[in-house]
Scaffold this motif. Structure first.
Motif, PDB file in Angstrom:
ATOM      1  N   GLN A 105     -14.833  59.543  81.681  1.00  0.00           N
ATOM      2  CA  GLN A 105     -14.582  60.955  81.428  1.00  0.00           C
ATOM      3  C   GLN A 105     -13.572  61.526  82.415  1.00  0.00           C
ATOM      4  O   GLN A 105     -12.722  62.340  82.046  1.00  0.00           O
ATOM      5  N   ALA A 106     -13.671  61.096  83.670  1.00  0.00           N
ATOM      6  CA  ALA A 106     -12.751  61.597  84.690  1.00  0.00           C
ATOM      7  C   ALA A 106     -11.309  61.259  84.351  1.00  0.00           C
ATOM      8  O   ALA A 106     -10.386  62.036  84.644  1.00  0.00           O
ATOM      9  N   ALA A 107     -11.077  60.108  83.732  1.00  0.00           N
ATOM     10  CA  ALA A 107      -9.720  59.726  83.343  1.00  0.00           C
ATOM     11  C   ALA A 107      -9.170  60.697  82.304  1.00  0.00           C
ATOM     12  O   ALA A 107      -8.005  61.108  82.369  1.00  0.00           O
ATOM     13  N   THR A 108     -10.000  61.074  81.338  1.00  0.00           N
ATOM     14  CA  THR A 108      -9.565  62.061  80.343  1.00  0.00           C
ATOM     15  C   THR A 108      -9.255  63.392  80.995  1.00  0.00           C
ATOM     16  O   THR A 108      -8.221  64.011  80.718  1.00  0.00           O
ATOM     17  N   TYR A 109     -10.162  63.851  81.845  1.00  0.00           N
ATOM     18  CA  TYR A 109      -9.951  65.144  82.518  1.00  0.00           C
ATOM     19  C   TYR A 109      -8.662  65.150  83.336  1.00  0.00           C
ATOM     20  O   TYR A 109      -7.977  66.168  83.441  1.00  0.00           O
ATOM     21  N   ALA A 110      -8.315  63.996  83.917  1.00  0.00           N
ATOM     22  CA  ALA A 110      -7.140  63.922  84.785  1.00  0.00           C
ATOM     23  C   ALA A 110      -5.846  64.164  84.025  1.00  0.00           C
ATOM     24  O   ALA A 110      -4.884  64.707  84.576  1.00  0.00           O
ATOM     25  N   VAL A 111      -5.794  63.781  82.736  1.00  0.00           N
ATOM     26  CA  VAL A 111      -4.530  63.846  82.004  1.00  0.00           C
ATOM     27  C   VAL A 111      -4.474  64.932  80.930  1.00  0.00           C
ATOM     28  O   VAL A 111      -3.391  65.306  80.480  1.00  0.00           O
ATOM     29  N   GLN A 112      -5.618  65.457  80.499  1.00  0.00           N
ATOM     30  CA  GLN A 112      -5.588  66.330  79.330  1.00  0.00           C
ATOM     31  C   GLN A 112      -4.940  67.690  79.588  1.00  0.00           C
ATOM     32  O   GLN A 112      -4.534  68.362  78.637  1.00  0.00           O
ATOM     33  N   VAL A 141     -10.140  60.880  92.356  1.00  0.00           N
ATOM     34  CA  VAL A 141     -10.964  59.992  93.187  1.00  0.00           C
ATOM     35  C   VAL A 141     -12.000  59.229  92.351  1.00  0.00           C
ATOM     36  O   VAL A 141     -12.540  58.216  92.811  1.00  0.00           O
ATOM     37  N   ASP A 142     -12.286  59.686  91.130  1.00  0.00           N
ATOM     38  CA  ASP A 142     -13.299  59.040  90.302  1.00  0.00           C
ATOM     39  C   ASP A 142     -12.728  58.012  89.336  1.00  0.00           C
ATOM     40  O   ASP A 142     -13.488  57.361  88.608  1.00  0.00           O
ATOM     41  N   VAL A 143     -11.411  57.843  89.320  1.00  0.00           N
ATOM     42  CA  VAL A 143     -10.789  56.928  88.361  1.00  0.00           C
ATOM     43  C   VAL A 143     -10.356  55.640  89.072  1.00  0.00           C
ATOM     44  O   VAL A 143      -9.505  55.678  89.961  1.00  0.00           O
ATOM     45  N   PRO A 144     -10.914  54.495  88.692  1.00  0.00           N
ATOM     46  CA  PRO A 144     -10.522  53.221  89.324  1.00  0.00           C
ATOM     47  C   PRO A 144      -9.090  52.827  88.957  1.00  0.00           C
ATOM     48  O   PRO A 144      -8.538  53.275  87.947  1.00  0.00           O
ATOM     49  N   ASP A 145      -8.519  51.946  89.762  1.00  0.00           N
ATOM     50  CA  ASP A 145      -7.156  51.492  89.522  1.00  0.00           C
ATOM     51  C   ASP A 145      -7.028  50.695  88.228  1.00  0.00           C
ATOM     52  O   ASP A 145      -5.913  50.513  87.718  1.00  0.00           O
ATOM     53  N   ALA A 146      -8.138  50.205  87.683  1.00  0.00           N
ATOM     54  CA  ALA A 146      -8.094  49.388  86.468  1.00  0.00           C
ATOM     55  C   ALA A 146      -7.695  50.181  85.229  1.00  0.00           C
ATOM     56  O   ALA A 146      -7.339  49.593  84.199  1.00  0.00           O
ATOM     57  N   VAL A 147      -7.725  51.507  85.321  1.00  0.00           N
ATOM     58  CA  VAL A 147      -7.379  52.339  84.161  1.00  0.00           C
ATOM     59  C   VAL A 147      -5.863  52.366  83.988  1.00  0.00           C
ATOM     60  O   VAL A 147      -5.118  52.638  84.929  1.00  0.00           O
ATOM     61  N   LYS A 148      -5.414  52.107  82.753  1.00  0.00           N
ATOM     62  CA  LYS A 148      -3.988  52.097  82.432  1.00  0.00           C
ATOM     63  C   LYS A 148      -3.668  53.209  81.441  1.00  0.00           C
ATOM     64  O   LYS A 148      -4.539  53.693  80.726  1.00  0.00           O
ATOM     65  N   VAL A 149      -2.394  53.592  81.398  1.00  0.00           N
ATOM     66  CA  VAL A 149      -1.988  54.686  80.512  1.00  0.00           C
ATOM     67  C   VAL A 149      -0.728  54.310  79.749  1.00  0.00           C
ATOM     68  O   VAL A 149       0.169  53.646  80.280  1.00  0.00           O
ATOM     69  N   ALA A 150      -0.680  54.718  78.476  1.00  0.00           N
ATOM     70  CA  ALA A 150       0.512  54.577  77.646  1.00  0.00           C
ATOM     71  C   ALA A 150       0.694  55.872  76.870  1.00  0.00           C
ATOM     72  O   ALA A 150      -0.283  56.569  76.562  1.00  0.00           O
ATOM     73  N   VAL A 151       1.937  56.213  76.544  1.00  0.00           N
ATOM     74  CA  VAL A 151       2.227  57.473  75.850  1.00  0.00           C
ATOM     75  C   VAL A 151       3.183  57.213  74.702  1.00  0.00           C
ATOM     76  O   VAL A 151       4.192  56.527  74.857  1.00  0.00           O
ATOM     77  N   HIS A 152       2.846  57.782  73.534  1.00  0.00           N
ATOM     78  CA  HIS A 152       3.739  57.700  72.372  1.00  0.00           C
ATOM     79  C   HIS A 152       3.584  58.983  71.566  1.00  0.00           C
ATOM     80  O   HIS A 152       2.463  59.377  71.212  1.00  0.00           O
ATOM     81  N   ASP A 153       4.705  59.631  71.294  1.00  0.00           N
ATOM     82  CA  ASP A 153       4.694  60.901  70.551  1.00  0.00           C
ATOM     83  C   ASP A 153       3.752  61.914  71.192  1.00  0.00           C
ATOM     84  O   ASP A 153       2.999  62.619  70.513  1.00  0.00           O
ATOM     85  N   ARG A 154       3.744  61.938  72.522  1.00  0.00           N
ATOM     86  CA  ARG A 154       2.957  62.891  73.320  1.00  0.00           C
ATOM     87  C   ARG A 154       1.451  62.646  73.246  1.00  0.00           C
ATOM     88  O   ARG A 154       0.661  63.459  73.703  1.00  0.00           O
ATOM     89  N   VAL A 155       1.042  61.508  72.655  1.00  0.00           N
ATOM     90  CA  VAL A 155      -0.366  61.115  72.649  1.00  0.00           C
ATOM     91  C   VAL A 155      -0.597  60.139  73.806  1.00  0.00           C
ATOM     92  O   VAL A 155       0.031  59.076  73.870  1.00  0.00           O
ATOM     93  N   VAL A 156      -1.486  60.504  74.709  1.00  0.00           N
ATOM     94  CA  VAL A 156      -1.802  59.679  75.879  1.00  0.00           C
ATOM     95  C   VAL A 156      -2.942  58.733  75.520  1.00  0.00           C
ATOM     96  O   VAL A 156      -4.011  59.180  75.090  1.00  0.00           O
TER      97      VAL A 156
END
Length: 222
Positions: A128-135, A100-115
């Motif tokens: 910070q919430a975006a990091t917590y969501a994926v780590q 709920v704390d991450v706006p839609d403007a945040v994008k994600v890409a993954v390569h060699d398991r690095v987000v």
């Protein structure tokens, strides 16, 4: 005797203390972690089962008195090789949407398991919430957060407000911290005793409305 009056630790003493703190800290024992210390700078190496475990090991080292910096060379072992980048990207996207704390403007890409996270948000807590969501997702080896903080309001009078916030915090010795504010950029100079105090000062600054950048130049003297 207070922390500020304790004698400085030698590298051997710091290394022993870091090893003991790692053994004491839950969630850091899936594999052997090697500790090297040079002039107060700690290097952690070895392999662990997950990215959060790698983070916990770094935090444990930073809690030790006398540590001036931590170099993270721990790798996440290949126990998640069956998880593909595509799967991690899909789960990361879903996790960001569910937060709920991450706006839609945040994008994600993954390569060699690095987000890699990108985009712009209005507040540091959203970044910070975006990091917590994926780590904590299976297969993630590391998270690179490239999200920019772009406040939607102009900073006004935040210098005194930040200084007052530092005085309120029990874990901060505010008398030794100088705060300079120019536009949305906050620059911290002075000294603190520990990494935990250094982090607490920076966190307090990020709470100021209109803060876009915090340049933490605090020196650790403990």
């Amino acid at each position: 005797m207070t922390a500020s009056t304790l004698p400085p630790r030698t590298d051997d003493e710091i290394r022993t203390a870091v090893i003991q703190e790692l053994a004491w800290s839950p969630g850091t024992g899936s594999g052997p972690i090697d500790v090297a210390v040079s002039s107060g700078a700690v290097t952690l190496s070895g392999q662990v089962d997950s990215y959060p475990e790698r983070l916990r090991a770094g935090s444990a080292a930073q809690r030790v008195r006398g540590v001036l910096g931590v170099a993270q060379e721990i790798t996440v072992r290949g126990s998640w090789d069956a998880v593909t980048d595509t799967e991690i990207a899909r789960e990361s996207g879903l996790a960001l949407r569910r937060s709920v704390d991450v706006p839609d403007a945040v994008k994600v890409a993954v390569h060699d398991r690095v987000v890699t996270l990108s985009g712009a948000v209005a507040w540091q807590y959203q970044r910070q919430a975006a990091t917590y969501a994926v780590q904590y997702l299976p297969g993630v080896a590391s998270v690179s957060n490239l999200i920019e903080v772009r406040p939607e309001i102009e900073p006004a009078g935040i210098g005194p407000a930040i200084r007052a916030a530092l005085v309120r915090r029990a874990e901060v010795e505010a008398a030794h911290v100088d705060v300079d504010v120019e536009g949305g950029v906050v620059t911290l100079t002075g000294t603190v005793l520990t990494w935990a105090e250094r982090r607490a000062v920076e966190d307090a600054c990020w709470s100021g409305p209109g803060v876009a950048v915090v340049e933490n130049k605090l020196r650790i003297t403990g």
